[in-house]
Design a protein around this motif. Structure first.
Motif, PDB file in Angstrom:
ATOM      1  N   TYR A 176      49.808  43.394  53.008  1.00 16.49           N
ATOM      2  CA  TYR A 176      48.562  43.032  52.333  1.00 16.49           C
ATOM      3  C   TYR A 176      48.624  41.555  51.946  1.00 16.49           C
ATOM      4  CZ  TYR A 176      44.486  45.769  50.964  1.00 16.49           C
ATOM      5  OH  TYR A 176      43.256  46.367  50.941  1.00 16.49           O
ATOM      6  N   THR A 189      42.618  40.435  49.738  1.00 19.46           N
ATOM      7  CA  THR A 189      42.802  41.699  49.024  1.00 19.46           C
ATOM      8  C   THR A 189      41.470  42.275  48.566  1.00 19.46           C
ATOM      9  OG1 THR A 189      44.937  40.891  48.248  1.00 19.46           O
ATOM     10  CG2 THR A 189      44.031  42.803  47.110  1.00 19.46           C
ATOM     11  N   SER A 193      38.643  45.937  49.633  1.00 22.46           N
ATOM     12  CA  SER A 193      38.277  46.830  48.535  1.00 22.46           C
ATOM     13  C   SER A 193      36.767  46.854  48.317  1.00 22.46           C
ATOM     14  CB  SER A 193      38.976  46.393  47.237  1.00 22.46           C
ATOM     15  OG  SER A 193      40.375  46.471  47.372  1.00 22.46           O
ATOM     16  N   VAL A 198      45.732  41.613  39.944  1.00 24.97           N
ATOM     17  CA  VAL A 198      45.835  42.126  41.319  1.00 24.97           C
ATOM     18  C   VAL A 198      47.224  42.699  41.581  1.00 24.97           C
ATOM     19  CG1 VAL A 198      45.856  41.446  43.754  1.00 24.97           C
ATOM     20  CG2 VAL A 198      44.013  40.650  42.248  1.00 24.97           C
ATOM     21  N   ARG A 240      47.261  46.161  39.769  1.00 24.07           N
ATOM     22  CA  ARG A 240      46.409  47.225  40.305  1.00 24.07           C
ATOM     23  C   ARG A 240      46.738  47.564  41.751  1.00 24.07           C
ATOM     24  NH1 ARG A 240      44.942  50.567  37.586  1.00 24.07           N
ATOM     25  NH2 ARG A 240      42.937  50.991  38.572  1.00 24.07           N
ATOM     26  N   HIS A 241      47.049  46.554  42.563  1.00 20.82           N
ATOM     27  CA  HIS A 241      47.247  46.808  43.990  1.00 20.82           C
ATOM     28  C   HIS A 241      48.690  47.147  44.341  1.00 20.82           C
ATOM     29  CE1 HIS A 241      43.217  45.984  45.607  1.00 20.82           C
ATOM     30  NE2 HIS A 241      43.096  45.223  44.535  1.00 20.82           N
ATOM     31  N   THR A 242      49.534  47.288  43.331  1.00 22.72           N
ATOM     32  CA  THR A 242      50.846  47.910  43.570  1.00 22.72           C
ATOM     33  C   THR A 242      50.904  49.292  42.930  1.00 22.72           C
ATOM     34  OG1 THR A 242      51.822  46.828  41.611  1.00 22.72           O
ATOM     35  CG2 THR A 242      52.043  45.694  43.751  1.00 22.72           C
ATOM     36  N   ARG A 298      54.181  50.327  46.891  1.00 22.41           N
ATOM     37  CA  ARG A 298      53.368  50.761  45.775  1.00 22.41           C
ATOM     38  C   ARG A 298      54.040  51.937  45.057  1.00 22.41           C
ATOM     39  NH1 ARG A 298      47.216  49.994  46.055  1.00 22.41           N
ATOM     40  NH2 ARG A 298      47.268  51.857  44.734  1.00 22.41           N
ATOM     41  N   GLY A 329      49.453  49.786  51.116  1.00 24.14           N
ATOM     42  CA  GLY A 329      48.912  48.530  50.585  1.00 24.14           C
ATOM     43  C   GLY A 329      49.954  47.690  49.898  1.00 24.14           C
TER      44      GLY A 329
END
Length: 384
Positions: A5, A61, A65, A307, A310-312, A378, A384
């Motif tokens: 990502y 990223t 989304s 970011v 939230r994105h991990t 994640r 992601g």
């Protein structure tokens, strides 16, 4: 893992770009290479190196989304990172390499980033047309910067860089419109308040529109009184927007307070710049550092932290350590803005060298704290 990502790789290299962009500054002030050339080098690397990496990490990223388009991963992401790195190598070797080759190495990254965003314009909802327009303007600005160095155009490099900073602030205004509702709701939940909020678009549009006009005015007539009044209007629009974040104890949560601090720096920088243009004894370059060193960098740290969380796959709240880097950046910005007015003779040490060290420490700390998240899968097992 970092190639799955865009935020992972670009948020890992961004702190290195931040440190590299200020590394030569103490030499300029304390031992001294040529001021004009070094200043243009520093300005370009802050805008088209540091801030461009932040923009890439965010867009690569956010667009999947928002729009459901496929993320850039694997070999394509490696190619994007290579284009960005080629530009930085070119500028670090400026003076060794011919200017046309430096330009060639530097001009590939932003068009590639725009190409990744264009397919999202075909979606029915949440099309990122404003990001694409500003990206196109930044591409034109970077090209004009290099054409000026090659003697093809006569627009001064500093005017191009100042307008480019304004364009990045436009992106801050636009992106905040999409990020703030989520962050404010999460903060309300943390403090036990109902997360039912609605941010009307008027403030967002006014903030972005005044910054767009400011960018055009800075490029066309940077010393005109009209530009000064537009800067003051933009400052008022950012101050008005800060009222959207006044939600009691939720304002004290880092995901909201960091954006609040960034907008406060915009008010200081735009207001001070407008007053300087209109004749008050304020240092315009110091006020521009309030915008770049204060507002833009604080926004970057806020977005990177949110970011990365939230994105991990991690839930709010943000770790307490998230305050350290913005505090160091804020102190650096305060020194860079205050010292020219309070003690100009101390600029070399307290106005440049110490802020550069604080800036580097801030991004070094952020990298140390968040790199384990960016290089690991994640925690929720999702891709992601």
């Amino acid at each position: 893992m970092v190639w799955v990502y865009g935020f992972r790789v670009f948020f890992l290299i961004l702190p290195l770009a931040a440190m590299g962009a200020v590394a030569p500054l103490p030499l300029l002030w304390l031992g001294g290479a040529g001021g004009g050339a070094m200043g243009a080098w520093h300005g370009h690397e802050q805008v088209f190196g540091f801030l461009a990496a932040a923009l890439a990490g965010f867009l690569l990223t956010a667009l999947p989304s928002w729009t459901g388009c496929r993320p850039v991963t694997g070999g394509a992401l490696k190619a994007m990172a290579a284009l960005w790195l080629a530009g930085r190598i070119g500028f670090w070797l400026d003076g060794v390499l011919p200017p046309w080759l430096v330009a060639l190495l530097d001009l590939g990254f932003l068009p590639a980033l725009l190409a990744t965003a264009l397919p999202a314009l075909g979606r029915k909802e949440r099309r990122p047309w404003e990001f694409c327009l500003v990206l196109a303007a930044l591409i034109a600005g970077n090209a004009a910067f290099h054409l000026e160095r090659l003697g093809v155009v006569a627009v001064a490099a500093d005017r191009i860089l100042f307008a480019a900073i304004d364009l990045f602030l436009v992106l801050v205004a636009v992106a905040a419109g999409r990020i703030l509702p989520v962050t404010i709701r999460s903060a309300l939940v943390e403090v036990g308040q109902p997360p039912d909020i609605r941010l009307p678009p008027g403030r967002r549009h006014l903030a972005a529109a005044t910054l767009c006009l400011m960018a055009v005015a800075e490029l066309a007539a940077p010393h005109s009184p009209v530009t000064g009044w537009l800067a003051l209007a933009a400052a008022c629009a950012q101050a008005d927007r800060m009222t959207e974040m006044h939600h009691g104890a939720a304002l004290r949560r880092p995901q909201v307070m960091l954006f609040y601090m960034a907008h406060l720096w915009m008010v200081v920088g735009l207001g001070g710049l407008g007053l300087a243009i209109l004749g008050l004894p304020l240092d315009p370059l110091a006020m521009r550092h309030a915008l770049g060193l204060g507002a833009a960098a604080t926004t970057v740290l806020a977005v990177m932290s949110i970011v990365a969380l939230r994105h991990t796959g991690r839930p709010f709240p943000l770790p307490r350590a998230v305050w350290v880097a913005p505090a160091l950046v804020g102190l650096a910005a305060a020194l860079r803005v205050g010292v020219p007015h309070l003690d100009p003779e101390a600029m070399g040490v307290w106005g440049v060298t110490v802020p550069a060290l604080l800036w580097s420490a801030a991004f070094g700390f952020w990298l140390w704290r968040f790199a384990p998240w960016l290089t690991a899968p994640r925690v929720d097992g999702q891709p992601g």
